[in-house]
Design a protein around this motif. Structure first.
Motif, PDB file in Angstrom:
ATOM      1  N   ASP A  59      -5.140 -42.058   7.143  1.00 21.91           N
ATOM      2  CA  ASP A  59      -5.064 -43.265   6.326  1.00 21.91           C
ATOM      3  C   ASP A  59      -5.570 -43.023   4.900  1.00 21.91           C
ATOM      4  OD1 ASP A  59      -4.046 -44.632   8.479  1.00 21.91           O
ATOM      5  OD2 ASP A  59      -5.973 -45.443   9.105  1.00 21.91           O
ATOM      6  N   SER A  60      -6.650 -42.284   4.770  1.00 23.15           N
ATOM      7  CA  SER A  60      -7.169 -42.023   3.432  1.00 23.15           C
ATOM      8  C   SER A  60      -6.240 -41.091   2.658  1.00 23.15           C
ATOM      9  CB  SER A  60      -8.575 -41.437   3.496  1.00 23.15           C
ATOM     10  OG  SER A  60      -8.603 -40.220   4.200  1.00 23.15           O
ATOM     11  N   MET A  61      -5.575 -40.200   3.351  1.00 25.70           N
ATOM     12  CA  MET A  61      -4.662 -39.288   2.670  1.00 25.70           C
ATOM     13  C   MET A  61      -3.387 -39.998   2.221  1.00 25.70           C
ATOM     14  SD  MET A  61      -5.313 -35.771   4.819  1.00 25.70           S
ATOM     15  CE  MET A  61      -4.804 -34.638   3.523  1.00 25.70           C
ATOM     16  N   VAL A  62      -3.015 -41.027   2.933  1.00 30.36           N
ATOM     17  CA  VAL A  62      -1.915 -41.885   2.456  1.00 30.36           C
ATOM     18  C   VAL A  62      -2.330 -42.569   1.152  1.00 30.36           C
ATOM     19  CG1 VAL A  62      -0.585 -43.979   2.956  1.00 30.36           C
ATOM     20  CG2 VAL A  62      -0.898 -42.237   4.731  1.00 30.36           C
ATOM     21  N   LYS A  63      -3.591 -42.990   1.088  1.00 28.43           N
ATOM     22  CA  LYS A  63      -4.097 -43.615  -0.134  1.00 28.43           C
ATOM     23  C   LYS A  63      -4.152 -42.614  -1.295  1.00 28.43           C
ATOM     24  CE  LYS A  63      -6.949 -47.016   2.330  1.00 28.43           C
ATOM     25  NZ  LYS A  63      -8.326 -47.496   2.576  1.00 28.43           N
ATOM     26  N   ILE A  64      -4.489 -41.381  -0.992  1.00 28.19           N
ATOM     27  CA  ILE A  64      -4.522 -40.347  -2.032  1.00 28.19           C
ATOM     28  C   ILE A  64      -3.123 -40.135  -2.587  1.00 28.19           C
ATOM     29  CG2 ILE A  64      -4.860 -37.873  -2.443  1.00 28.19           C
ATOM     30  CD1 ILE A  64      -7.223 -38.015  -0.476  1.00 28.19           C
ATOM     31  N   ASN A  65      -2.134 -40.116  -1.722  1.00 24.84           N
ATOM     32  CA  ASN A  65      -0.751 -39.990  -2.200  1.00 24.84           C
ATOM     33  C   ASN A  65      -0.364 -41.167  -3.080  1.00 24.84           C
ATOM     34  OD1 ASN A  65       2.245 -41.059  -1.467  1.00 24.84           O
ATOM     35  ND2 ASN A  65       2.247 -38.846  -1.789  1.00 24.84           N
ATOM     36  N   ALA A  66      -0.783 -42.359  -2.696  1.00 24.15           N
ATOM     37  CA  ALA A  66      -0.470 -43.536  -3.502  1.00 24.15           C
ATOM     38  C   ALA A  66      -1.144 -43.467  -4.876  1.00 24.15           C
ATOM     39  CB  ALA A  66      -0.903 -44.803  -2.769  1.00 24.15           C
ATOM     40  N   LEU A  67      -2.304 -42.821  -4.928  1.00 27.94           N
ATOM     41  CA  LEU A  67      -3.039 -42.707  -6.181  1.00 27.94           C
ATOM     42  C   LEU A  67      -2.404 -41.702  -7.129  1.00 27.94           C
ATOM     43  CD1 LEU A  67      -5.702 -43.191  -7.882  1.00 27.94           C
ATOM     44  CD2 LEU A  67      -6.609 -41.180  -6.671  1.00 27.94           C
ATOM     45  N   ASN A  68      -2.087 -40.507  -6.627  1.00 27.61           N
ATOM     46  CA  ASN A  68      -1.663 -39.442  -7.547  1.00 27.61           C
ATOM     47  C   ASN A  68      -0.401 -38.700  -7.130  1.00 27.61           C
ATOM     48  OD1 ASN A  68      -2.500 -37.791  -5.426  1.00 27.61           O
ATOM     49  ND2 ASN A  68      -4.476 -37.332  -6.351  1.00 27.61           N
ATOM     50  N   SER A  69       0.266 -39.175  -6.075  1.00 22.67           N
ATOM     51  CA  SER A  69       1.535 -38.610  -5.604  1.00 22.67           C
ATOM     52  C   SER A  69       1.409 -37.218  -5.004  1.00 22.67           C
ATOM     53  CB  SER A  69       2.573 -38.590  -6.740  1.00 22.67           C
ATOM     54  OG  SER A  69       2.787 -39.880  -7.253  1.00 22.67           O
ATOM     55  N   ASP A  70       0.212 -36.789  -4.645  1.00 16.11           N
ATOM     56  CA  ASP A  70       0.026 -35.493  -3.998  1.00 16.11           C
ATOM     57  C   ASP A  70       0.864 -35.388  -2.723  1.00 16.11           C
ATOM     58  OD1 ASP A  70      -1.649 -33.903  -5.524  1.00 16.11           O
ATOM     59  OD2 ASP A  70      -3.461 -34.826  -4.749  1.00 16.11           O
ATOM     60  N   PHE A  71       1.428 -34.197  -2.503  1.00 19.24           N
ATOM     61  CA  PHE A  71       1.995 -33.882  -1.198  1.00 19.24           C
ATOM     62  C   PHE A  71       0.802 -33.481  -0.331  1.00 19.24           C
ATOM     63  CE2 PHE A  71       4.027 -31.602   2.162  1.00 19.24           C
ATOM     64  CZ  PHE A  71       5.324 -32.086   2.238  1.00 19.24           C
ATOM     65  N   VAL A  72       0.267 -34.450   0.396  1.00 21.08           N
ATOM     66  CA  VAL A  72      -1.019 -34.238   1.064  1.00 21.08           C
ATOM     67  C   VAL A  72      -0.883 -33.283   2.241  1.00 21.08           C
ATOM     68  CG1 VAL A  72      -2.082 -36.402   0.325  1.00 21.08           C
ATOM     69  CG2 VAL A  72      -0.656 -36.370   2.395  1.00 21.08           C
ATOM     70  N   ASN A  73      -1.988 -32.637   2.554  1.00 22.79           N
ATOM     71  CA  ASN A  73      -2.030 -31.583   3.568  1.00 22.79           C
ATOM     72  C   ASN A  73      -2.254 -32.171   4.958  1.00 22.79           C
ATOM     73  OD1 ASN A  73      -2.154 -28.932   4.583  1.00 22.79           O
ATOM     74  ND2 ASN A  73      -4.376 -28.868   4.346  1.00 22.79           N
ATOM     75  N   ASN A  74      -1.395 -33.109   5.322  1.00 23.93           N
ATOM     76  CA  ASN A  74      -1.509 -33.769   6.617  1.00 23.93           C
ATOM     77  C   ASN A  74      -0.116 -34.221   7.036  1.00 23.93           C
ATOM     78  OD1 ASN A  74      -1.784 -36.159   8.481  1.00 23.93           O
ATOM     79  ND2 ASN A  74      -3.950 -35.623   8.314  1.00 23.93           N
ATOM     80  N   LYS A  75       0.424 -33.602   8.073  1.00 21.37           N
ATOM     81  CA  LYS A  75       1.808 -33.856   8.462  1.00 21.37           C
ATOM     82  C   LYS A  75       2.046 -35.305   8.899  1.00 21.37           C
ATOM     83  CE  LYS A  75       2.488 -29.029   9.800  1.00 21.37           C
ATOM     84  NZ  LYS A  75       2.823 -28.088  10.897  1.00 21.37           N
ATOM     85  N   LYS A  76       1.074 -35.897   9.595  1.00 24.47           N
ATOM     86  CA  LYS A  76       1.250 -37.289  10.029  1.00 24.47           C
ATOM     87  C   LYS A  76       1.197 -38.244   8.842  1.00 24.47           C
ATOM     88  CE  LYS A  76      -0.259 -36.862  14.829  1.00 24.47           C
ATOM     89  NZ  LYS A  76      -1.214 -37.303  15.883  1.00 24.47           N
TER      90      LYS A  76
END
Length: 463
Positions: free
Chosen positions: A361-378
């Protein structure tokens, strides 16, 4: 001033006699900064650290980085979700990566300093230097279990794992690479904006890439080049190596065949005047990114990755960018987070690392903040289930940025990474320039390269 106990023998990579000032506004810091500046000359001044927060507070928790990437996440979603913990955080920004390790290593040797890092960011090109030292804690000591990082990409996990199998750094970004093309210039000089046709006809092999470079150069009479500089291809070749700068368990400097192929491609591009021969991140390199190809020189393509798309491309690329995979798979960069052995609060360190790198959930928020391709497949799956937009992509190409990068992230191999990559890559670049400009033969260039590496790291044999 709080005091932390650091029970660690600093590894031989520590630089003796460092003079770098490390943050704050104290008289001692100013003296150190002045001494460093005088020692390194006016041409390479060491910037002053930017320190956010009260490092002298009894419960201060110090985080180090070389830019604002970590700080933005702490100041954004982490603060919203953990307001009380956020109040304790002190962020040290060294104002650039050039002197980051120098400043960091000096601070790791000063256990009594209020800015001694509890947590620090580590970039791919040198992460293994710290991971394979006694600087860092195993994430298991922070309450982070294997199940917490089960959804991360394996190559990032490998980069954060030491030679004994202990995981010491975890990454929040995945960084699959691609070629980023300017759509209007593709239409004008390559005759299409169809991503599949561009990939097949111009970027599927190195020979096709060179042919495309000739076509663009000739048609524009040199006002547009396919690439701003030949060095833009370096990451693509270096990630395709079977062996890094030395083999694991051995001490002999190695130049993989992929790096020799890079030399050939670089020389072909140089001798054919097919690039502007700019250095990455230089003023001219950026100018060619913004150029229009009419009144100003322009580059049609840049190699990059997700963070490059959002953070590096200039405004003229908005609604004007096409992504293609290129001749071979590669990755570029990424930041690991690691806690030091002198960390003052292991629970907080674990909380922050989990938030950045493990929690969906927090990594989804990180993507929303800066568009990172986050290191979490789910997390990527959840983000893709919603509406994914990117204001850089060319609308008619009908590309979805996450769908494009998803297959490129699978199967990335980081096994050729070494602790000395940042320095050795720089030495390699210096000697490749000598070779392609005709100042040295290939043998002379290789001898000079190996000698320079051996001089810096005498445990690596140049024979």
């Amino acid at each position: 001033m709080r005091r932390k106990v650091l029970s660690v023998l600093l590894c031989t990579a520590m630089t003796a006699g460092m003079l770098t000032g490390c943050g704050g506004d104290s008289k001692d810091t100013k003296k150190a900064d002045k001494a460093t500046s005088e020692a390194t000359s006016e041409a390479t001044p060491i910037p002053t650290n930017a320190v956010a927060g009260d490092a002298d507070a009894e419960d201060a928790f110090v985080v180090w980085g070389w830019n604002e990437d970590i700080q933005k996440i702490l100041d954004g979603p982490f603060k919203e979700d953990n307001p009380d913990l956020y109040k304790r955080i002190v962020f040290v920004n060294t104002a650039g990566s050039d002197f980051y390790q120098t400043k960091l290593d000096e601070m790791l040797a000063d256990e009594s300093n209020s800015l001694y890092p509890d947590l620090m960011g580590l970039e791919v090109d040198y992460v293994l230097k710290y991971v394979n030292s006694d600087y860092l804690l195993d994430v298991a000591d922070l309450g982070i279990e294997k199940s917490d990082y089960a959804d991360q990409y394996s190559y990032n996990l490998d980069l954060g794992t030491d030679k004994d199998g202990k995981v010491k750094a975890l990454f929040w970004q995945a960084t699959p690479g691609c070629w980023q093309l300017k759509a209007d210039l593709c239409e004008k000089y390559l005759g299409t904006t169809d991503p599949e046709k561009l990939q097949k006809d111009y970027f599927s092999t190195w020979d096709k890439m060179i042919d495309a470079a000739k076509k663009v150069n000739d048609a524009s009479k040199g006002k547009v080049k396919l690439l701003s500089g030949y060095a833009d291809t370096f990451r693509v070749f270096s990630n395709a190596r079977e062996v890094g700068w030395y083999k694991s368990g051995e001490d002999k400097i190695t130049v993989d065949d992929q790096m020799k192929e890079y030399m050939k491609v670089a020389k072909t591009l140089y001798e054919g005047e097919l690039t502007y021969n700019t250095d990455q991140w230089g003023t001219d390199w950026y100018a060619n990114m913004e150029g229009d190809g009419v009144d100003t020189n322009a580059a049609l393509a840049y190699t990059g990755c997700p963070w490059f798309t959002y953070w590096c491309l200039k405004d003229s690329w908005k609604q004007n960018t096409i992504l293609v995979a290129g001749p071979q798979q590669f990755y570029w960069g990424g930041t690991g987070l690691a806690a030091t052995v002198g960390c003052s609060d292991k629970d907080l360190a674990g909380t922050i690392i989990k938030y950045f790198t493990c929690d969906k959930d927090s990594m989804v928020k990180i993507n929303a903040l800066n568009s990172d391709f986050v290191n979490n497949k789910k997390a990527i799956e959840e983000i893709m289930a919603g509406e994914v937009t990117c204001d850089y992509l060319y609308p008619d190409a009908k590309q979805n940025i996450l769908e494009f990068y998803l297959p490129l992230a699978d199967g990335i191999d980081a096994s050729t990474a070494t602790a000395e990559d940042q320095d050795i890559n720089s030495m390699w670049d210096t000697q490749v320039k000598e070779y392609i400009q005709g100042n040295k033969t290939e043998d002379e260039m290789m001898d000079a390269f190996k000698a320079s590496v051996h001089d810096k790291y005498n445990y690596l044999s140049a024979e």
